[in-house]
Design a protein around this motif. Structure first.
Motif, PDB file in Angstrom:
ATOM      1  N   GLU A   1      -3.746   0.796  -2.879  1.00 19.12           N
ATOM      2  CA  GLU A   1      -3.153  -0.534  -2.841  1.00 19.12           C
ATOM      3  C   GLU A   1      -2.548  -0.828  -4.203  1.00 19.12           C
ATOM      4  O   GLU A   1      -3.254  -0.915  -5.205  1.00 19.12           O
ATOM      5  CB  GLU A   1      -4.210  -1.579  -2.457  1.00 19.12           C
ATOM      6  N   ALA A   2      -1.223  -0.971  -4.249  1.00 16.64           N
ATOM      7  CA  ALA A   2      -0.539  -1.188  -5.525  1.00 16.64           C
ATOM      8  C   ALA A   2      -0.403  -2.673  -5.837  1.00 16.64           C
ATOM      9  O   ALA A   2      -0.334  -3.067  -6.999  1.00 16.64           O
ATOM     10  CB  ALA A   2       0.835  -0.534  -5.499  1.00 16.64           C
ATOM     11  N   LEU A   3      -0.353  -3.511  -4.799  1.00 18.73           N
ATOM     12  CA  LEU A   3      -0.269  -4.965  -4.999  1.00 18.73           C
ATOM     13  C   LEU A   3      -1.363  -5.621  -4.174  1.00 18.73           C
ATOM     14  O   LEU A   3      -1.488  -5.336  -2.986  1.00 18.73           O
ATOM     15  CB  LEU A   3       1.083  -5.503  -4.527  1.00 18.73           C
TER      16      LEU A   3
ATOM     17  N   THR B   1      10.549  -7.450 -16.608  1.00 17.97           N
ATOM     18  CA  THR B   1      10.622  -6.834 -17.937  1.00 17.97           C
ATOM     19  C   THR B   1       9.207  -6.521 -18.409  1.00 17.97           C
ATOM     20  O   THR B   1       8.238  -7.085 -17.921  1.00 17.97           O
ATOM     21  CB  THR B   1      11.320  -7.755 -18.943  1.00 17.97           C
ATOM     22  N   HIS B   2       9.096  -5.588 -19.330  1.00 19.90           N
ATOM     23  CA  HIS B   2       7.787  -5.424 -19.958  1.00 19.90           C
ATOM     24  C   HIS B   2       7.836  -5.951 -21.388  1.00 19.90           C
ATOM     25  O   HIS B   2       6.881  -5.830 -22.139  1.00 19.90           O
ATOM     26  CB  HIS B   2       7.335  -3.963 -19.910  1.00 19.90           C
ATOM     27  N   ASP B   3       8.983  -6.562 -21.725  1.00 23.11           N
ATOM     28  CA  ASP B   3       9.187  -7.048 -23.083  1.00 23.11           C
ATOM     29  C   ASP B   3       8.853  -8.538 -23.137  1.00 23.11           C
ATOM     30  O   ASP B   3       9.530  -9.370 -22.536  1.00 23.11           O
ATOM     31  CB  ASP B   3      10.655  -6.803 -23.452  1.00 23.11           C
TER      32      ASP B   3
ATOM     33  N   GLY C   1       4.594  -7.619 -17.618  1.00 24.24           N
ATOM     34  CA  GLY C   1       3.304  -6.935 -17.588  1.00 24.24           C
ATOM     35  C   GLY C   1       3.479  -5.507 -18.039  1.00 24.24           C
ATOM     36  O   GLY C   1       4.608  -5.032 -18.168  1.00 24.24           O
ATOM     37  N   PRO C   2       2.371  -4.829 -18.276  1.00 26.35           N
ATOM     38  CA  PRO C   2       2.476  -3.453 -18.770  1.00 26.35           C
ATOM     39  C   PRO C   2       2.964  -2.508 -17.688  1.00 26.35           C
ATOM     40  O   PRO C   2       3.022  -2.860 -16.513  1.00 26.35           O
ATOM     41  CB  PRO C   2       1.041  -3.118 -19.163  1.00 26.35           C
ATOM     42  N   SER C   3       3.313  -1.295 -18.088  1.00 27.04           N
ATOM     43  CA  SER C   3       3.844  -0.293 -17.160  1.00 27.04           C
ATOM     44  C   SER C   3       2.865  -0.038 -16.019  1.00 27.04           C
ATOM     45  O   SER C   3       1.665   0.075 -16.242  1.00 27.04           O
ATOM     46  CB  SER C   3       4.100   0.999 -17.932  1.00 27.04           C
ATOM     47  N   GLY C   4       3.395   0.015 -14.800  1.00 24.89           N
ATOM     48  CA  GLY C   4       2.568   0.348 -13.648  1.00 24.89           C
ATOM     49  C   GLY C   4       1.830  -0.818 -13.034  1.00 24.89           C
ATOM     50  O   GLY C   4       1.016  -0.639 -12.139  1.00 24.89           O
ATOM     51  N   CYS C   5       2.118  -2.059 -13.480  1.00 30.34           N
ATOM     52  CA  CYS C   5       1.362  -3.203 -12.979  1.00 30.34           C
ATOM     53  C   CYS C   5       1.905  -3.709 -11.649  1.00 30.34           C
ATOM     54  O   CYS C   5       1.290  -4.542 -11.005  1.00 30.34           O
ATOM     55  CB  CYS C   5       1.352  -4.326 -14.005  1.00 30.34           C
ATOM     56  N   GLY C   6       3.075  -3.226 -11.222  1.00 27.08           N
ATOM     57  CA  GLY C   6       3.590  -3.621  -9.911  1.00 27.08           C
ATOM     58  C   GLY C   6       4.762  -4.575  -9.958  1.00 27.08           C
ATOM     59  O   GLY C   6       5.146  -5.139  -8.936  1.00 27.08           O
ATOM     60  N   LYS C   7       5.387  -4.739 -11.114  1.00 26.70           N
ATOM     61  CA  LYS C   7       6.543  -5.639 -11.228  1.00 26.70           C
ATOM     62  C   LYS C   7       7.701  -5.155 -10.363  1.00 26.70           C
ATOM     63  O   LYS C   7       8.226  -5.896  -9.533  1.00 26.70           O
ATOM     64  CB  LYS C   7       7.036  -5.714 -12.685  1.00 26.70           C
ATOM     65  N   SER C   8       8.080  -3.892 -10.563  1.00 27.16           N
ATOM     66  CA  SER C   8       9.223  -3.358  -9.807  1.00 27.16           C
ATOM     67  C   SER C   8       8.930  -3.373  -8.320  1.00 27.16           C
ATOM     68  O   SER C   8       9.793  -3.695  -7.507  1.00 27.16           O
ATOM     69  CB  SER C   8       9.533  -1.929 -10.234  1.00 27.16           C
TER      70      SER C   8
ATOM     71  N   ARG D   1       0.847  -1.197   0.000  1.00 25.25           N
ATOM     72  CA  ARG D   1       0.000   0.000   0.000  1.00 25.25           C
ATOM     73  C   ARG D   1       0.877   1.239   0.000  1.00 25.25           C
ATOM     74  O   ARG D   1       1.856   1.309   0.741  1.00 25.25           O
ATOM     75  CB  ARG D   1      -0.891   0.023   1.247  1.00 25.25           C
ATOM     76  N   TYR D   2       0.544   2.187  -0.865  1.00 26.45           N
ATOM     77  CA  TYR D   2       1.148   3.523  -0.791  1.00 26.45           C
ATOM     78  C   TYR D   2       0.066   4.440  -0.253  1.00 26.45           C
ATOM     79  O   TYR D   2      -0.859   4.780  -0.984  1.00 26.45           O
ATOM     80  CB  TYR D   2       1.601   4.002  -2.164  1.00 26.45           C
ATOM     81  N   GLY D   3       0.151   4.800   1.018  1.00 26.85           N
ATOM     82  CA  GLY D   3      -0.931   5.580   1.610  1.00 26.85           C
ATOM     83  C   GLY D   3      -2.195   4.753   1.571  1.00 26.85           C
ATOM     84  O   GLY D   3      -2.230   3.635   2.088  1.00 26.85           O
TER      85      GLY D   3
ATOM     86  N   ASP E   1      15.944  -5.757 -12.634  1.00 28.71           N
ATOM     87  CA  ASP E   1      14.811  -4.879 -12.956  1.00 28.71           C
ATOM     88  C   ASP E   1      15.045  -4.238 -14.324  1.00 28.71           C
ATOM     89  O   ASP E   1      15.803  -3.291 -14.445  1.00 28.71           O
ATOM     90  CB  ASP E   1      14.632  -3.805 -11.887  1.00 28.71           C
ATOM     91  N   GLU E   2      14.394  -4.749 -15.330  1.00 29.18           N
ATOM     92  CA  GLU E   2      14.511  -4.247 -16.703  1.00 29.18           C
ATOM     93  C   GLU E   2      15.956  -3.941 -17.082  1.00 29.18           C
ATOM     94  O   GLU E   2      16.253  -2.821 -17.510  1.00 29.18           O
ATOM     95  CB  GLU E   2      13.674  -2.979 -16.866  1.00 29.18           C
ATOM     96  N   PRO E   3      16.849  -4.911 -16.951  1.00 28.68           N
ATOM     97  CA  PRO E   3      18.271  -4.601 -17.118  1.00 28.68           C
ATOM     98  C   PRO E   3      18.647  -4.251 -18.553  1.00 28.68           C
ATOM     99  O   PRO E   3      19.674  -3.632 -18.772  1.00 28.68           O
ATOM    100  CB  PRO E   3      18.969  -5.890 -16.684  1.00 28.68           C
TER     101      PRO E   3
HETATM  102  N1  ATP Z   1       6.394   5.701  -4.124  1.00 29.81           N
HETATM  103  C1  ATP Z   1       5.180   5.460  -4.633  1.00 29.81           C
HETATM  104  N2  ATP Z   1       4.099   6.126  -4.180  1.00 29.81           N
HETATM  105  C2  ATP Z   1       2.872   5.895  -4.680  1.00 29.81           C
HETATM  106  N3  ATP Z   1       2.618   5.016  -5.649  1.00 29.81           N
HETATM  107  C3  ATP Z   1       3.652   4.314  -6.155  1.00 29.81           C
HETATM  108  C4  ATP Z   1       4.982   4.500  -5.677  1.00 29.81           C
HETATM  109  N4  ATP Z   1       5.803   3.667  -6.366  1.00 29.81           N
HETATM  110  C5  ATP Z   1       5.005   3.010  -7.227  1.00 29.81           C
HETATM  111  N5  ATP Z   1       3.714   3.374  -7.106  1.00 29.81           N
HETATM  112  C6  ATP Z   1       2.567   2.858  -7.855  1.00 29.81           C
HETATM  113  O1  ATP Z   1       2.563   1.455  -7.776  1.00 29.81           O
HETATM  114  C7  ATP Z   1       2.195   0.892  -9.010  1.00 29.81           C
HETATM  115  C8  ATP Z   1       3.241  -0.128  -9.442  1.00 29.81           C
HETATM  116  O2  ATP Z   1       4.452   0.522  -9.731  1.00 29.81           O
HETATM  117  P1  ATP Z   1       5.734  -0.262 -10.267  1.00 29.81           P
HETATM  118  O3  ATP Z   1       6.876   0.667 -10.226  1.00 29.81           O
HETATM  119  O4  ATP Z   1       5.872  -1.523  -9.500  1.00 29.81           O
HETATM  120  O5  ATP Z   1       5.318  -0.559 -11.759  1.00 29.81           O
HETATM  121  P2  ATP Z   1       6.115  -1.396 -12.847  1.00 29.81           P
HETATM  122  O6  ATP Z   1       5.275  -2.603 -13.126  1.00 29.81           O
HETATM  123  O7  ATP Z   1       7.505  -1.629 -12.431  1.00 29.81           O
HETATM  124  O8  ATP Z   1       6.041  -0.429 -14.101  1.00 29.81           O
HETATM  125  P3  ATP Z   1       7.204  -0.042 -15.155  1.00 29.81           P
HETATM  126  O9  ATP Z   1       7.175  -1.072 -16.222  1.00 29.81           O
HETATM  127  O10 ATP Z   1       6.715   1.275 -15.682  1.00 29.81           O
HETATM  128  O11 ATP Z   1       8.490   0.049 -14.416  1.00 29.81           O
HETATM  129  C9  ATP Z   1       2.055   2.028  -9.996  1.00 29.81           C
HETATM  130  O12 ATP Z   1       0.683   2.274 -10.192  1.00 29.81           O
HETATM  131  C10 ATP Z   1       2.714   3.187  -9.327  1.00 29.81           C
HETATM  132  O13 ATP Z   1       2.063   4.382  -9.646  1.00 29.81           O
END
Ligand code: ATP
Ligand code: MG
Lengths: 356, 313
Positions: A17-19, A191-193, A36-43, A12-14, A158-160
């Motif tokens: 819920e990101a995951l 990766t997103h590839d 997965g696509p950008s922002g899906c929570g991989k990193s 959770r960020y605040g 992480d996306e090396p």
């Molecule tokens: N410090 C943070 N504060 C608030 N939300 C965050 C923070 N870090 C990440 N998020 C949110 O968590 C979700 C997942 O982020 P994450 O960085 O894991 O995506 P990702 O799958 O790695 O995307 P990408 O391929 O763009 O790197 C995103 O919706 C992002 O906005």
């Protein structure tokens, strides 16, 4: 070599819920790819395994220890970052030696290890250079060297390769695969590839919006997708996905009816999303006997060398198929294409779930 | 050339046009200097003339006081170099300058890192604004404030007494053993914001991944500071420290308005010595000589600074 188990992991960020309670089980020595696509929570997932991000809920187990409370260096992991994160003021040698130096490994042991790893990665000539004087690919190798030197139980990537050009990316992909065959460490690779995911992984974890859409071997993910999302995400060009209506042993796309042995859960009159990969749509002359043939007009042709992508319309929906690279085709030409319906998929138009 | 060619028709408007023409033709060459010219003239007059005068004064005897000063060559310089007061002032200046710069560095860098930490953005803004305050006050206000604070009957003595740390009030600025320390305290308080602000912007440009990589490599707080922060800030540190050295070296008002160089000559620095020679002792030639000595040393630092700046380009 260590197994990794992620149990009901929540971030959770605040209040956001990101995951959402994800579960992943990785066997010792397995190469797992989070895609997965950008922002899906991989990193976020990877960084929680690394200990760079706090855990809001659930457990992470590395080996047989729950590592939730452990600091990064106590987890037996090494990480390769997207932007390499090499120490700019240190030489390649010092970059690779840094962690060993911090753990007070004797100088001669450090020297021996650094040189051995440099040998594997062909960095010996570069040991005295600073990162600023290296190419992208060389920096990438140093970053990997820095990780390998520590002899970690688990590698995290992480996306090396995302900062490298296409050709170098291909080469490094092979190098990473070789390295894994040689070192046999457990790896989590983000990766997103989807090509990277398919080529590298023993196990692919497809993520979307903070949950896991499907996990399995590359074969399972590609040939037996659990949802429209997975089917559309893996493969290039993407699977043809169109709205259709089920008939009796056939589906109707617009005004065109195509014979198809419907999966058990689809009955006459249902609407569904029909899916067929471009690989399974070919000019009829290349195709097998059993396939269904349609006459279409070619609207666009993309020459890729080994193959041509052919674009045409069926029942008001655009389709992509693949032809031989040498096939003599022209835009506007009317040809017969074969739909290999044995490999067609149906998905729920609402949930996107696979209809089997 | 354009001017010459067209200058034959002595008509005002064509002359004007040809002047602009000349400027335009030369766009890559002379034009920037033309625009700079007024500025250069004013600066030259305001800086060059006094500079020349000071050097000239230092070569004569009894300037200003007597109508017909006599040229004495380098006599004033040999007087100065054989004066123990000059050497002790030079030593004090060294102590004061190095002590102040170290104080600025330690306090400024620590505060920069604290303010840069992951705290609530609003709290961060408030802290930053508060911490920059010492920089905004003029030296006179700072000096007066600290005189009141450090006074034998001031707040600091009261608190230290109440806390049982001292038995009787101390004369912080008047005690020969304490005056330099007090001065360094004041100077540190006054000067750290510049370093803090410079480092803050430097810190924000350090990639977060570097700290994370270091953390995974097993680095603790001090390792990260030493192996990531310091190397990343090195260019900033070098430049800022040199600038601070230049400023502090010739600092006058803060010293003059707090200790006045005293008690005795304990906190006498080159700038207060110069002032005293000129406006207390009315030895203007000798004062000019001391001023030239400050000039020479400052110039050395400045050259170092400029060289560093061009190297960073
Ligand atoms: N410090 C943070 N504060 C608030 N939300 C965050 C923070 N870090 C990440 N998020 C949110 O968590 C979700 C997942 O982020 P994450 O960085 O894991 O995506 P990702 O799958 O790695 O995307 P990408 O391929 O763009 O790197 C995103 O919706 C992002 O906005
Ligand atoms: Mg990411």
């Amino acid at each position: 070599m260590s197994n990794i188990e992620i149990r009901d992991l929540v971030k959770r960020y605040g209040t956001v819920e990101a995951l959402h309670a994800i579960n992943i089980k990785i066997e010792p020595g397995e190469f797992a790819v989070l895609v997965g696509p950008s922002g899906c929570g991989k990193s976020t997932t990877l960084r929680m395994v690394a200990g760079l991000e706090t855990i809001s809920g659930g457990e992470i187990v590395i080996g047989d220890r729950v590592v939730n409370g452990l600091r990064p260096k106590e987890r037996g992991i090494a990480m390769v970052f997207q932007n390499y994160a090499l120490y700019p003021s240190k030489t390649v040698y010092q970059n690779m030696a840094f962690s060993l130096k911090l753990s007070r490994v004797p100088k001669d042991v450090i020297d021996q290890k650094v040189r051995a790893v440099a040998e594997i990665l062909e960095l010996t000539e570069l040991l005295e250079r600073k990162p600023g004087a290296l190419s992208g690919g060389q920096r990438q190798r140093v970053a990997m060297g820095r990780a390998i030197v520590r002899d970690p139980k688990v590698f995290l990537f992480d996306e090396p390769l995302s900062n490298l050009d296409a050709k170098l990316r291909g080469q490094m992909r092979v190098e990473i695969k070789r390295l894994h065959q040689r070192l046999k460490n457990t790896i989590i690779y983000v990766t997103h590839d989807q090509v990277e995911a398919m080529t590298l992984a023993d196990r692919i974890v497809v993520m979307r919006d903070g949950h896991i859409e499907q996990q399995g071997t590359p074969d399972e993910i590609f040939h037996d997708p659990a949802s429209e999302f997975v089917a559309g995400f893996m493969g290039s060009p993407a699977m043809n996905l169109v709205k259709a209506t089920a008939g009796a042993d056939a589906i109707t796309i617009g005004d065109t009816s195509i014979p198809w042995a419907l999966p058990a859960s689809i009955s006459n009159g249902d609407t569904l999303t029909f899916g067929l990969r471009p690989e399974d749509i070919r000019p009829a002359i290349d195709a097998s006997e059993v396939s269904t043939r349609l006459t279409v007009t070619l609207e666009l042709i993309e020459q890729l060398g080994t193959e041509k992508l052919i674009y045409f319309t069926v029942g008001g929906h655009s389709f992509v198929g693949k032809a031989e690279g040498r096939a003599d085709l022209r835009v506007g030409q009317s040809i017969e294409v074969a739909f290999d319906m044995v490999h067609a998929y149906g998905f729920s138009p609402n949930s996107g779930a696979r209809l089997r | 050339m354009a001017m010459e060619a067209q200058g034959q028709g002595p008509n005002f408007s064509t002359r004007g046009a040809s002047l602009f023409q000349a400027i335009r033709d030369n766009s890559a060459g002379a034009t920037p200097y033309l625009f700079l010219l007024p500025c250069l003239v004013i600066l030259g007059a305001l800086l060059g003339v006094p500079l020349y005068k000071v050097v000239e004064y230092s070569l004569f005897d009894n300037v200003i006081i007597k109508p017909d000063p006599i040229f004495v060559g380098l006599d004033n310089y040999s007087n100065l170099l054989s004066d123990s007061g000059f050497w002790s002032a030079l030593l004090n200046t060294g102590i004061f300058t190095i002590g102040s710069v170290l104080g600025h560095l330690v306090v400024g860098m620590s505060l920069a890192m604290m303010v840069n930490a992951d705290i609530h953005p609003r709290a961060r803004t408030i802290f930053r604004s508060l911490l920059i305050l010492p920089w905004i006050f003029t030296a006179a206000v700072v000096a007066l404030n600290w005189q009141l604070l450090l006074n034998p009957f001031g707040v600091i003595n009261y608190w230290l007494g109440a806390a049982g740390i001292i038995n009787e009030p101390l004369d912080w600025l008047g005690d020969a053993n304490l005056a330099m320390w007090s001065l360094l305290l004041i100077s540190t308080w006054r000067g750290y914001p510049f370093i803090m602000v410079s480092f803050l912007s430097g810190l924000q440009s350090v990639p977060r991944e570097l700290y994370e990589a270091a953390e995974i490599d097993g680095a603790n707080f001090f390792h990260k500071f030493w192996h990531v922060t310091v190397p990343q800030l090195k260019p900033v540190i070098y430049g800022v420290v040199l600038l601070d050295l230049i400023w502090t070296f010739q600092l006058f008002p803060l010293v003059w308005l707090t200790t006045g160089g005293g008690p005795g000559r304990v906190t006498e620095v080159l700038s207060t010595l110069t002032y005293r020679l000129a406006f207390v002792d009315f030895q203007f030639s000798q004062a000019a000589t001391a001023a030239v000595s400050i000039l020479v040393i400052s110039a050395a630092f400045t050259i170092l600074y400029l060289r560093n700046e061009t190297r960073n380009k």
